[in-house]
Write a protein that holds these residues in place. Structure first.
Motif, PDB file in Angstrom:
ATOM      1  N   ALA A 149       0.744  -1.050  -0.028  1.00  0.00           N
ATOM      2  CA  ALA A 149      -0.084  -0.041  -0.108  1.00  0.00           C
ATOM      3  C   ALA A 149       1.050   1.314   0.150  1.00  0.00           C
ATOM      4  O   ALA A 149       0.580   2.363  -0.584  1.00  0.00           O
ATOM      5  CB  ALA A 149      -0.942  -0.006   1.354  1.00  0.00           C
ATOM      6  N   ASP A 150       2.094   1.101   0.768  1.00  0.00           N
ATOM      7  CA  ASP A 150       3.092   2.380   0.450  1.00  0.00           C
ATOM      8  C   ASP A 150       3.195   2.720  -0.894  1.00  0.00           C
ATOM      9  O   ASP A 150       3.493   3.715  -1.288  1.00  0.00           O
ATOM     10  CB  ASP A 150       4.018   2.096   1.548  1.00  0.00           C
ATOM     11  N   LEU A 196       2.518   6.212  -2.716  1.00  0.00           N
ATOM     12  CA  LEU A 196       3.630   7.053  -3.368  1.00  0.00           C
ATOM     13  C   LEU A 196       3.469   7.200  -4.954  1.00  0.00           C
ATOM     14  O   LEU A 196       3.447   8.441  -5.358  1.00  0.00           O
ATOM     15  CB  LEU A 196       4.957   6.061  -3.279  1.00  0.00           C
ATOM     16  N   LEU A 197       2.797   6.314  -5.700  1.00  0.00           N
ATOM     17  CA  LEU A 197       2.426   6.376  -6.965  1.00  0.00           C
ATOM     18  C   LEU A 197       1.509   7.459  -7.258  1.00  0.00           C
ATOM     19  O   LEU A 197       1.324   8.017  -8.424  1.00  0.00           O
ATOM     20  CB  LEU A 197       2.078   5.216  -7.808  1.00  0.00           C
ATOM     21  N   ALA A 198       0.546   7.662  -6.263  1.00  0.00           N
ATOM     22  CA  ALA A 198      -0.657   8.515  -6.283  1.00  0.00           C
ATOM     23  C   ALA A 198      -0.161  10.117  -5.819  1.00  0.00           C
ATOM     24  O   ALA A 198      -0.641  11.199  -5.889  1.00  0.00           O
ATOM     25  CB  ALA A 198      -1.718   8.034  -5.587  1.00  0.00           C
ATOM     26  N   HIS A 199       0.929  10.213  -5.372  1.00  0.00           N
ATOM     27  CA  HIS A 199       1.600  11.461  -4.777  1.00  0.00           C
ATOM     28  C   HIS A 199       1.732  12.220  -5.862  1.00  0.00           C
ATOM     29  O   HIS A 199       2.577  12.040  -6.829  1.00  0.00           O
ATOM     30  CB  HIS A 199       2.783  11.139  -4.015  1.00  0.00           C
ATOM     31  N   PRO A 200       1.222  13.594  -5.806  1.00  0.00           N
ATOM     32  CA  PRO A 200       1.266  14.601  -6.866  1.00  0.00           C
ATOM     33  C   PRO A 200       2.736  14.932  -7.220  1.00  0.00           C
ATOM     34  O   PRO A 200       2.954  15.173  -8.265  1.00  0.00           O
ATOM     35  CB  PRO A 200       0.551  15.793  -6.189  1.00  0.00           C
ATOM     36  N   ALA A 237       5.790  -8.782  -6.298  1.00  0.00           N
ATOM     37  CA  ALA A 237       6.305  -7.561  -6.374  1.00  0.00           C
ATOM     38  C   ALA A 237       5.454  -6.348  -6.946  1.00  0.00           C
ATOM     39  O   ALA A 237       4.202  -7.055  -7.586  1.00  0.00           O
ATOM     40  CB  ALA A 237       7.450  -7.655  -7.595  1.00  0.00           C
ATOM     41  N   VAL A 238       5.624  -5.209  -6.776  1.00  0.00           N
ATOM     42  CA  VAL A 238       4.564  -4.332  -7.152  1.00  0.00           C
ATOM     43  C   VAL A 238       5.074  -3.461  -8.449  1.00  0.00           C
ATOM     44  O   VAL A 238       6.303  -3.245  -8.177  1.00  0.00           O
ATOM     45  CB  VAL A 238       4.416  -3.038  -5.840  1.00  0.00           C
ATOM     46  N   ASP A 239       4.358  -3.387  -9.287  1.00  0.00           N
ATOM     47  CA  ASP A 239       4.632  -2.761 -10.572  1.00  0.00           C
ATOM     48  C   ASP A 239       4.740  -0.903 -10.134  1.00  0.00           C
ATOM     49  O   ASP A 239       4.004  -0.551  -9.617  1.00  0.00           O
ATOM     50  CB  ASP A 239       3.750  -2.547 -11.503  1.00  0.00           C
ATOM     51  N   LEU A 240       6.025  -0.508 -10.549  1.00  0.00           N
ATOM     52  CA  LEU A 240       6.253   0.863 -10.055  1.00  0.00           C
ATOM     53  C   LEU A 240       5.474   1.893 -10.934  1.00  0.00           C
ATOM     54  O   LEU A 240       5.764   3.039 -10.784  1.00  0.00           O
ATOM     55  CB  LEU A 240       7.818   1.037  -9.791  1.00  0.00           C
ATOM     56  N   VAL A 241       4.854   1.407 -11.811  1.00  0.00           N
ATOM     57  CA  VAL A 241       3.880   2.454 -12.672  1.00  0.00           C
ATOM     58  C   VAL A 241       2.580   2.209 -12.509  1.00  0.00           C
ATOM     59  O   VAL A 241       1.897   3.238 -12.166  1.00  0.00           O
ATOM     60  CB  VAL A 241       4.236   2.212 -14.330  1.00  0.00           C
ATOM     61  N   THR A 242       2.089   1.148 -12.316  1.00  0.00           N
ATOM     62  CA  THR A 242       0.548   0.876 -12.251  1.00  0.00           C
ATOM     63  C   THR A 242       0.265   0.613 -10.796  1.00  0.00           C
ATOM     64  O   THR A 242      -0.910   0.932 -10.418  1.00  0.00           O
ATOM     65  CB  THR A 242      -0.015  -0.358 -13.185  1.00  0.00           C
ATOM     66  N   GLY A 243       1.056   0.293 -10.013  1.00  0.00           N
ATOM     67  CA  GLY A 243       0.903   0.130  -8.585  1.00  0.00           C
ATOM     68  C   GLY A 243       0.336  -1.204  -8.371  1.00  0.00           C
ATOM     69  O   GLY A 243      -0.225  -1.769  -7.124  1.00  0.00           O
TER      70      GLY A 243
END
Length: 338
Positions: free
Chosen positions: A31-32, A36-40, A143-149
């Protein structure tokens, strides 16, 4: 999600090299990453994933957004007839995981005791020691995709494991963050004793049928004799990969240097001991600036105190040229230079 600015990375790399992260985010759960990916401000920033810092050489301050992986947790997921499945958070210390499995009566990782770094870094490097590699004990990872989350699960074939290699060094480099790793520990347990150092222990002690804890103790003893403690002398463990050569290349080198340490591989190739090659070129104990070659094991480069990344890189390149000049073999570094 914890965001920090201007963070010194010296405590977070085992070489103890100076560098500063402009921004560092501590990741404790999937979730972190999504937050982060949603952070402006930070969502679209270039990212640098950092585990235990045992496989990097920092040569400058890090302008990318540093993601410090701190996902915890150890548990037995499943007991099958043929294996135990164990899961560990990517932020767990690898050696602590090995110790924990033995304490739980779950053998199989003992040959890889005392390898520095975190669990999440283990698949990236396909770590290995004394006849066992991670791929031999691997089940799957999250693993978490660093583009899509999105969280994805990867099996062993999907990870494309090779010698100190995986898909995370290629197509997925900087594109995913490993959060959990599951390991398959075979039942019934069988000892792996085919490595020369372990064969010597069997001969020295007369213990011909050691249990997993005995092998663990032997491996810890061997590694402590050969390798410096990063807490006392900065290093990244084995700095170069052991080169793999054809039978023809091996015969040619043996013809010139009969004492060279070499191991036959299942596919007919031969693995050469990089430490022997470096020692044969006279590098053991030598230094360039404040970076040096460890006196007890030429495969290990060390920070003699106050070294910077550029000194480590200069030393490594000098060793590569020296070995190539004598043996015609180009040594490949294990750590990532950043």
């Amino acid at each position: 999600m914890q965001i920090e600015r201007g963070v010194s990375l010296k405590p977070y790399n085992t070489f103890g090299l100076p560098a500063v992260a402009r921004t560092l985010v501590r990741i404790e759960a999937d979730a972190d990453v999504r937050a982060l990916l949603a952070h402006p401000e930070l969502g679209r920033a270039r990212k640098f994933v950092l585990g235990g810092g045992s496989n990097i050489v920092l040569t400058r301050d890090v302008e990318q957004l540093v993601l410090k992986v701190e996902v915890r947790g150890l548990r037995l997921v499943e007991t099958r007839e043929d294996a135990w499945i164990v899961e560990a958070g990517a932020g767990e210390n690898w050696h602590d995981l090995v110790t924990w499995t033995l304490e739980q009566g779950l053998p199989g990782l003992e040959n890889m005791a005392l390898i520095p770094g975190t669990v999440g870094a283990a698949p990236v490097q396909n770590i290995g020691a004394y006849g066992v590699e991670l791929k031999d004990r691997f089940d799957s990872l999250d693993a978490v995709d660093l583009v899509t989350g999105r969280t994805v699960t990867l099996t062993a074939p999907m990870c494309r494991f090779g010698y100190r290699d995986s898909i995370f060094k290629h197509e997925l480099a900087g594109k995913s963050l490993i959060t959990r790793v599951r390991l398959r520990l075979p039942r019934p347990w069988q000892p792996v004793l085919g490595y020369l150092d372990l064969e010597r222990k069997v001969a020295e002690t007369g213990i011909t049928a050691p249990d997993a804890r005995q092998i663990y103790d032997w491996v810890c003893e061997i590694r402590r004799q050969k390798l410096p403690d990063p807490r006392l002398l900065g290093n990244a463990g084995s700095f170069f990969k052991n080169p793999v050569v054809t039978p023809e290349q091996c015969r040619d080198i043996i013809g010139r240097d009969p004492e060279i340490v070499h191991y036959p591989m299942p596919d007919g190739t031969y693995k050469l001991a990089a430490g022997w090659l470096i020692d044969a070129c006279g590098w053991k104990g030598k230094s360039i600036g404040r970076a040096g070659v460890y006196e007890k094991q030429a495969l290990v480069l060390v920070n003699r105190g106050g070294a910077i990344g550029a000194e480590v890189v200069t030393l490594a390149r000098a060793i590569q040229e020296s070995v190539y000049g004598r043996f015609g073999i180009r040594l490949e570094p294990e750590p990532v230079v950043a």
